[in-house]
Design an enzyme around this catalytic site. Structure first.
Site, PDB file in Angstrom:
ATOM      1  N   TYR A 175       0.793  -5.513 -14.288  1.00 43.77           N
ATOM      2  CA  TYR A 175       1.348  -4.167 -13.211  1.00 43.77           C
ATOM      3  C   TYR A 175       2.231  -3.803 -14.026  1.00 43.77           C
ATOM      4  O   TYR A 175       2.667  -2.443 -13.771  1.00 43.77           O
ATOM      5  CB  TYR A 175       1.592  -5.053 -11.773  1.00 43.77           C
ATOM      6  CG  TYR A 175       1.973  -4.087 -11.095  1.00 43.77           C
ATOM      7  CD1 TYR A 175       1.495  -3.393 -10.076  1.00 43.77           C
ATOM      8  CD2 TYR A 175       3.548  -3.625 -10.703  1.00 43.77           C
ATOM      9  CE1 TYR A 175       1.754  -1.849  -9.019  1.00 43.77           C
ATOM     10  CE2 TYR A 175       4.451  -2.797  -9.727  1.00 43.77           C
ATOM     11  CZ  TYR A 175       2.863  -2.030  -9.438  1.00 43.77           C
ATOM     12  OH  TYR A 175       3.494  -1.530  -7.727  1.00 43.77           O
TER      13      TYR A 175
ATOM     14  N   SER B   2       6.604   2.863 -10.173  1.00 38.44           N
ATOM     15  CA  SER B   2       7.359   1.965  -9.356  1.00 38.44           C
ATOM     16  C   SER B   2       8.698   1.141 -10.392  1.00 38.44           C
ATOM     17  O   SER B   2       8.539   1.716 -11.783  1.00 38.44           O
ATOM     18  CB  SER B   2       6.258   0.252  -9.534  1.00 38.44           C
ATOM     19  OG  SER B   2       6.957  -0.730  -9.459  1.00 38.44           O
TER      20      SER B   2
HETATM   21  P1  NAD Z   1      -1.144   0.260  -0.934  1.00 37.86           P
HETATM   22  O1  NAD Z   1      -1.709  -0.588  -1.388  1.00 37.86           O
HETATM   23  O2  NAD Z   1      -1.015   0.757   1.060  1.00 37.86           O
HETATM   24  O3  NAD Z   1      -1.681   1.616  -1.139  1.00 37.86           O
HETATM   25  C1  NAD Z   1      -2.629   1.516  -2.561  1.00 37.86           C
HETATM   26  C2  NAD Z   1      -3.797   1.743  -2.257  1.00 37.86           C
HETATM   27  O4  NAD Z   1      -4.855   2.044  -3.543  1.00 37.86           O
HETATM   28  C3  NAD Z   1      -4.915   2.244  -1.253  1.00 37.86           C
HETATM   29  O5  NAD Z   1      -5.190   3.175  -0.481  1.00 37.86           O
HETATM   30  C4  NAD Z   1      -6.495   1.028  -1.746  1.00 37.86           C
HETATM   31  O6  NAD Z   1      -6.913   1.500  -1.422  1.00 37.86           O
HETATM   32  C5  NAD Z   1      -6.109   2.114  -3.569  1.00 37.86           C
HETATM   33  N1  NAD Z   1      -6.863   2.232  -4.233  1.00 37.86           N
HETATM   34  C6  NAD Z   1      -6.912   0.055  -4.448  1.00 37.86           C
HETATM   35  N2  NAD Z   1      -7.839   0.555  -5.586  1.00 37.86           N
HETATM   36  C7  NAD Z   1      -8.633   1.644  -5.689  1.00 37.86           C
HETATM   37  C8  NAD Z   1      -9.655   2.122  -6.839  1.00 37.86           C
HETATM   38  N3  NAD Z   1      -9.877   1.534  -7.591  1.00 37.86           N
HETATM   39  N4  NAD Z   1      -9.876   3.877  -6.513  1.00 37.86           N
HETATM   40  C9  NAD Z   1      -9.386   4.090  -5.372  1.00 37.86           C
HETATM   41  N5  NAD Z   1      -7.913   4.152  -5.303  1.00 37.86           N
HETATM   42  C10 NAD Z   1      -8.160   2.912  -4.761  1.00 37.86           C
HETATM   43  O7  NAD Z   1       0.477   0.172  -1.085  1.00 37.86           O
HETATM   44  P2  NAD Z   1       0.919   2.187  -1.765  1.00 37.86           P
HETATM   45  O8  NAD Z   1       2.020   0.854  -1.903  1.00 37.86           O
HETATM   46  O9  NAD Z   1       0.835   2.771  -0.899  1.00 37.86           O
HETATM   47  O10 NAD Z   1       1.030   2.543  -3.070  1.00 37.86           O
HETATM   48  C11 NAD Z   1       0.926   3.644  -3.788  1.00 37.86           C
HETATM   49  C12 NAD Z   1       1.033   3.595  -5.335  1.00 37.86           C
HETATM   50  O11 NAD Z   1       2.572   3.014  -4.747  1.00 37.86           O
HETATM   51  C13 NAD Z   1       0.617   2.373  -5.731  1.00 37.86           C
HETATM   52  O12 NAD Z   1       0.176   2.876  -7.175  1.00 37.86           O
HETATM   53  C14 NAD Z   1       1.996   1.264  -5.942  1.00 37.86           C
HETATM   54  O13 NAD Z   1       1.954   0.718  -6.937  1.00 37.86           O
HETATM   55  C15 NAD Z   1       2.719   2.328  -6.126  1.00 37.86           C
HETATM   56  N6  NAD Z   1       3.831   1.931  -5.872  1.00 37.86           N
HETATM   57  C16 NAD Z   1       3.986   0.806  -4.411  1.00 37.86           C
HETATM   58  C17 NAD Z   1       5.894   0.508  -3.951  1.00 37.86           C
HETATM   59  C18 NAD Z   1       6.366  -0.049  -2.060  1.00 37.86           C
HETATM   60  O14 NAD Z   1       7.030  -1.155  -2.425  1.00 37.86           O
HETATM   61  N7  NAD Z   1       5.397   0.009  -1.456  1.00 37.86           N
HETATM   62  C19 NAD Z   1       6.481  -0.033  -5.127  1.00 37.86           C
HETATM   63  C20 NAD Z   1       6.179   0.994  -6.107  1.00 37.86           C
HETATM   64  C21 NAD Z   1       5.572   1.369  -6.321  1.00 37.86           C
END
Ligand code: NAD
Length: 260
Positions: free
Chosen positions: A158, A145
């Protein structure tokens, strides 16, 4: 440039929504077979699996909690029994947790965020590397991130976990470089997914967020997935041990856009 992942066996965590789902589709479109990990939404995972199968990919739907080392070992074992190994691991699963100042934070909540975002990628990498080291090839992509660099008040677990994951990337890259394995981080900025719905679904919050992004808009899941596909492909064969930011320059101190 066409990205070719034909026949690659890709295990992607957290695929029942958001970035993980779209990365899985992008890899399948490039020819990869997909191990779709999900935690708690089997219906969503099965629906995505059916759609990806129609694209010609071999798909395994794999329930596992990435924060549980036994659960992760079982998942990787299943993949290896079916496919004989793993060529690509994407550590995507993550949560940001509830807003809470450090001294008010419940210890178990802090631990949960770090367990999923940092221990999870370590557990998954530890298991797949056993096979990648033997085969002397493979790629691990850790989704970090912008908060691997930018402090985030109220989200200390986080930010600490993502910064730790960035260093895990660099250290593993050192360890496995001469075994023909690459390890990279991809750091998204603000991408519209369920994780940040409370921000983009509220106009005041969204307007505040957009001021922090020099490109002036949120990113799409496809814009991240395309870069992910490039990074795990042979087109990026000399890239390892670093973070690629896909963030509209969010890490670029946007407060200074108009001078300072
Ligand atoms: P999201 O909430 O749609 O996806 C996260 C996924 O992780 C979900 O499908 C959830 O079920 C799964 N998950 C949570 N706990 C889990 C566990 N214990 N075991 C297995 N799966 C688990 O959100 P996203 O934005 O798609 O996030 C994906 C990644 O991208 C994350 O690591 C997040 O930190 C990172 N990220 C997202 C953003 C953003 O702006 N969306 C920015 C920076 C980083």
């Amino acid at each position: 440039m066409n990205i070719n992942l034909k026949g690659k066996r890709a295990l992607i965590t957290g695929t029942s929504s958001g970035l993980g789902e779209v990365i899985a589709r992008e890899f399948a479109a490039a020819g990869a077979n997909i191990g779709l990990n999900y935690h708690s939404h089997p219906d969503a995972a099965e629906k995505i699996a059916e759609e990806i199968k129609k694209m010609g990919a071999d798909v395994l739907t794999l329930q596992a909690d990435v924060s549980d080392s036994t659960s992760v070992a079982g998942m990787v074992n299943t993949v290896v029994k079916k496919w004989g190994g793993v060529d690509i691991l994407v550590n995507n699963a993550g949560i940001d947790g509830a807003h809470s100042l450090t001294w008010e934070t419940d210890i178990s909540e802090w631990e949960k965020v770090v367990k999923i975002n940092l221990f999870g990628p370590f557990y998954c990498a530890r298991e797949v590397l056993k096979y990648m080291i033997t085969k002397k090839s493979g790629v691990i992509l850790n989704i970090t991130s912008v908060h691997e660099n930018i402090p985030w008040s109220g989200y200390s677990a986080y930010a600490a976990a993502k910064a730790g994951l960035s260093m895990l990337t660099k250290t593993m890259a050192q360890e496995v470089g001469t075994s023909g394995i690459r390890v990279l981080s991809l750091a998204p900025g603000a991408i519209q997914t369920p994780i940040n719905k409370s921000v983009w679904s509220n106009s005041a919050n969204l307007s505040d967020l957009l001021k922090k992004i020099p490109l002036g808009r949120l990113g799409s899941t496809e814009e991240v997935a395309r870069v992910a596909a490039f990074l795990v492909s042979d087109a990026a064969s000399y890239m390892t041990g670093s973070t690629v930011f896909v963030d509209g320059a969010m890490i670029d101190y946007s407060n200074f856009t108009h001078g300072g």
